[in-house]
Design a protein around this motif. Structure first.
Motif, PDB file in Angstrom:
ATOM      1  N   MET A  15       0.876  -1.003   0.180  1.00  0.00           N
ATOM      2  CA  MET A  15       0.200  -0.133  -0.025  1.00  0.00           C
ATOM      3  C   MET A  15       0.791   1.392  -0.122  1.00  0.00           C
ATOM      4  O   MET A  15       1.723   1.575   0.677  1.00  0.00           O
ATOM      5  N   ALA A  16       0.834   2.190  -0.891  1.00  0.00           N
ATOM      6  CA  ALA A  16       1.458   3.274  -0.946  1.00  0.00           C
ATOM      7  C   ALA A  16       0.739   4.485  -0.093  1.00  0.00           C
ATOM      8  O   ALA A  16      -0.348   4.528  -0.148  1.00  0.00           O
ATOM      9  N   VAL A  17       1.500   5.447   0.311  1.00  0.00           N
ATOM     10  CA  VAL A  17       1.190   6.786   1.070  1.00  0.00           C
ATOM     11  C   VAL A  17       1.795   7.719   0.647  1.00  0.00           C
ATOM     12  O   VAL A  17       3.282   7.738   0.203  1.00  0.00           O
ATOM     13  N   SER A  18       1.323   8.912   0.537  1.00  0.00           N
ATOM     14  CA  SER A  18       2.048  10.146   0.461  1.00  0.00           C
ATOM     15  C   SER A  18       1.570  11.388   1.105  1.00  0.00           C
ATOM     16  O   SER A  18       0.608  11.153   1.846  1.00  0.00           O
ATOM     17  N   LEU A  19       2.359  12.219   1.521  1.00  0.00           N
ATOM     18  CA  LEU A  19       1.802  13.583   2.249  1.00  0.00           C
ATOM     19  C   LEU A  19       0.943  14.351   1.388  1.00  0.00           C
ATOM     20  O   LEU A  19       1.251  14.711   0.126  1.00  0.00           O
ATOM     21  N   HIS A  20      -0.290  14.419   1.933  1.00  0.00           N
ATOM     22  CA  HIS A  20      -1.333  15.242   1.153  1.00  0.00           C
ATOM     23  C   HIS A  20      -1.255  16.744   1.555  1.00  0.00           C
ATOM     24  O   HIS A  20      -1.061  17.654   0.622  1.00  0.00           O
ATOM     25  N   HIS A  21      -1.844  16.830   3.034  1.00  0.00           N
ATOM     26  CA  HIS A  21      -1.764  18.282   3.320  1.00  0.00           C
ATOM     27  C   HIS A  21      -1.008  18.452   4.617  1.00  0.00           C
ATOM     28  O   HIS A  21      -0.815  17.393   5.382  1.00  0.00           O
ATOM     29  N   LEU A  22      -0.286  19.579   4.685  1.00  0.00           N
ATOM     30  CA  LEU A  22       0.061  19.996   6.201  1.00  0.00           C
ATOM     31  C   LEU A  22      -0.948  20.666   6.687  1.00  0.00           C
ATOM     32  O   LEU A  22      -1.572  21.624   5.880  1.00  0.00           O
ATOM     33  N   VAL A  23      -1.609  20.451   8.051  1.00  0.00           N
ATOM     34  CA  VAL A  23      -2.584  21.309   8.694  1.00  0.00           C
ATOM     35  C   VAL A  23      -2.333  22.140   9.541  1.00  0.00           C
ATOM     36  O   VAL A  23      -1.672  22.054  10.310  1.00  0.00           O
ATOM     37  N   VAL A  24      -2.854  23.308   9.433  1.00  0.00           N
ATOM     38  CA  VAL A  24      -2.492  24.643  10.209  1.00  0.00           C
ATOM     39  C   VAL A  24      -3.661  24.741  10.960  1.00  0.00           C
ATOM     40  O   VAL A  24      -4.602  25.225  10.184  1.00  0.00           O
ATOM     41  N   ASP A  25      -3.656  25.154  12.283  1.00  0.00           N
ATOM     42  CA  ASP A  25      -4.885  25.801  13.145  1.00  0.00           C
ATOM     43  C   ASP A  25      -4.852  27.085  12.932  1.00  0.00           C
ATOM     44  O   ASP A  25      -3.763  27.632  13.031  1.00  0.00           O
ATOM     45  N   ALA A  26      -6.080  27.517  12.814  1.00  0.00           N
ATOM     46  CA  ALA A  26      -6.090  29.111  12.621  1.00  0.00           C
ATOM     47  C   ALA A  26      -7.275  29.807  13.015  1.00  0.00           C
ATOM     48  O   ALA A  26      -8.127  29.282  12.972  1.00  0.00           O
ATOM     49  N   HIS A  27      -7.124  31.265  13.585  1.00  0.00           N
ATOM     50  CA  HIS A  27      -8.323  31.723  13.836  1.00  0.00           C
ATOM     51  C   HIS A  27      -9.051  32.529  12.771  1.00  0.00           C
ATOM     52  O   HIS A  27     -10.235  32.414  12.397  1.00  0.00           O
ATOM     53  N   ASP A  28      -8.226  33.006  11.905  1.00  0.00           N
ATOM     54  CA  ASP A  28      -8.557  33.552  10.640  1.00  0.00           C
ATOM     55  C   ASP A  28      -8.240  32.721   9.477  1.00  0.00           C
ATOM     56  O   ASP A  28      -6.815  33.222   8.884  1.00  0.00           O
ATOM     57  N   LEU A  29      -8.864  31.719   9.078  1.00  0.00           N
ATOM     58  CA  LEU A  29      -8.181  30.779   7.969  1.00  0.00           C
ATOM     59  C   LEU A  29      -7.912  31.601   6.848  1.00  0.00           C
ATOM     60  O   LEU A  29      -6.834  31.248   6.215  1.00  0.00           O
ATOM     61  N   LEU A  30      -8.724  32.410   6.145  1.00  0.00           N
ATOM     62  CA  LEU A  30      -8.325  32.898   4.879  1.00  0.00           C
ATOM     63  C   LEU A  30      -7.103  34.262   5.021  1.00  0.00           C
ATOM     64  O   LEU A  30      -6.475  33.970   3.990  1.00  0.00           O
ATOM     65  N   GLY A  31      -7.435  34.845   6.156  1.00  0.00           N
ATOM     66  CA  GLY A  31      -6.250  35.729   6.344  1.00  0.00           C
ATOM     67  C   GLY A  31      -4.909  34.951   6.379  1.00  0.00           C
ATOM     68  O   GLY A  31      -3.848  35.415   5.923  1.00  0.00           O
ATOM     69  N   LEU A  32      -4.880  33.777   7.147  1.00  0.00           N
ATOM     70  CA  LEU A  32      -3.552  33.114   7.298  1.00  0.00           C
ATOM     71  C   LEU A  32      -3.178  32.534   5.981  1.00  0.00           C
ATOM     72  O   LEU A  32      -1.931  32.550   5.509  1.00  0.00           O
ATOM     73  N   ALA A  33      -4.141  32.000   5.310  1.00  0.00           N
ATOM     74  CA  ALA A  33      -3.912  31.308   3.993  1.00  0.00           C
ATOM     75  C   ALA A  33      -3.258  32.149   2.972  1.00  0.00           C
ATOM     76  O   ALA A  33      -2.323  32.000   2.330  1.00  0.00           O
ATOM     77  N   ARG A  34      -3.978  33.507   2.870  1.00  0.00           N
ATOM     78  CA  ARG A  34      -3.474  34.629   2.014  1.00  0.00           C
ATOM     79  C   ARG A  34      -1.941  34.986   2.352  1.00  0.00           C
ATOM     80  O   ARG A  34      -1.290  35.126   1.497  1.00  0.00           O
ATOM     81  N   PHE A  35      -1.505  35.189   3.796  1.00  0.00           N
ATOM     82  CA  PHE A  35      -0.359  35.029   4.052  1.00  0.00           C
ATOM     83  C   PHE A  35       0.774  34.138   3.726  1.00  0.00           C
ATOM     84  O   PHE A  35       1.564  34.548   2.866  1.00  0.00           O
ATOM     85  N   TRP A  36       0.297  32.934   3.794  1.00  0.00           N
ATOM     86  CA  TRP A  36       1.477  31.863   3.396  1.00  0.00           C
ATOM     87  C   TRP A  36       1.147  31.811   1.821  1.00  0.00           C
ATOM     88  O   TRP A  36       2.283  31.411   1.171  1.00  0.00           O
ATOM     89  N   CYS A  37       0.256  32.165   0.996  1.00  0.00           N
ATOM     90  CA  CYS A  37       0.324  32.226  -0.443  1.00  0.00           C
ATOM     91  C   CYS A  37       1.482  33.150  -0.877  1.00  0.00           C
ATOM     92  O   CYS A  37       1.992  32.974  -2.007  1.00  0.00           O
ATOM     93  N   ARG A  38       1.191  34.450  -0.347  1.00  0.00           N
ATOM     94  CA  ARG A  38       2.148  35.400  -0.625  1.00  0.00           C
ATOM     95  C   ARG A  38       3.690  34.963  -0.209  1.00  0.00           C
ATOM     96  O   ARG A  38       4.542  35.176  -1.234  1.00  0.00           O
ATOM     97  N   VAL A  39       3.953  34.301   0.790  1.00  0.00           N
ATOM     98  CA  VAL A  39       5.233  33.911   1.007  1.00  0.00           C
ATOM     99  C   VAL A  39       5.708  32.928   0.089  1.00  0.00           C
ATOM    100  O   VAL A  39       6.900  32.982  -0.354  1.00  0.00           O
ATOM    101  N   LEU A  40       4.670  31.834  -0.168  1.00  0.00           N
ATOM    102  CA  LEU A  40       5.178  30.631  -0.877  1.00  0.00           C
ATOM    103  C   LEU A  40       4.938  30.886  -2.530  1.00  0.00           C
ATOM    104  O   LEU A  40       5.188  29.984  -3.313  1.00  0.00           O
ATOM    105  N   ASP A  41       4.152  32.131  -2.810  1.00  0.00           N
ATOM    106  CA  ASP A  41       3.931  32.295  -4.183  1.00  0.00           C
ATOM    107  C   ASP A  41       2.846  31.167  -4.703  1.00  0.00           C
ATOM    108  O   ASP A  41       2.945  30.511  -5.530  1.00  0.00           O
TER     109      ASP A  41
END
Length: 125
Positions: free
Chosen positions: A1-27
């Motif tokens: 059986m094969a497995v791969s890393l799918h998501h890293l999950v980050v707990d957040a208060h402002d999901l979209l705000g933190l997601a947008r920050f990381w989008c800018r960091v990582l392009d």
């Protein structure tokens, strides 16, 4: 059986705000936005993404898992990420460390490393 890393999950208060920050960091971009999860990645078919999930309680201690970013130019990248809203943090790394510790807008620590040539070797600078 094969497995791969799918998501890293980050707990957040402002999901979209933190997601947008990381989008800018990582392009990266927001791939999915729902009430209880926001997923980001380079594209929909990338091997791994980051998923932001809601949490009620505040962060109290240093993260047990964090991101290490490996740019071509550590100093320039640190300055760019600070301008996006990160802040410097001291977790006891000392002045001789080959990495700079920053925190995202919700206080999650991450490191900006010296340039690397592999998962285990620093590039000679």
């Amino acid at each position: 059986m094969a497995v791969s890393l799918h998501h890293l999950v980050v707990d957040a208060h402002d999901l979209l705000g933190l997601a947008r920050f990381w989008c800018r960091v990582l392009d990266w971009k927001v791939l999915s936005e729902r009430e209880r999860e926001v997923v980001i990645g380079p594209d929909e078919f990338a091997s791994t993404g980051i998923c932001f999930m809601p949490v009620e309680d505040p962060k109290h201690i240093k993260n047990r898992l964090h991101f290490d970013l490996a740019p071509d130019d550590q100093g320039a990248e640190v300055e760019r990420i600070l301008a996006l809203g990160a802040r410097r943090v001291d977790i006891g790394q000392g002045d001789e460390a080959g990495w700079v510790v920053l925190a995202d807008p919700e206080g999650n620590e991450f490191c900006v490393l010296r340039p690397k040539t592999s998962l285990i070797a620093f590039r000679d600078a």
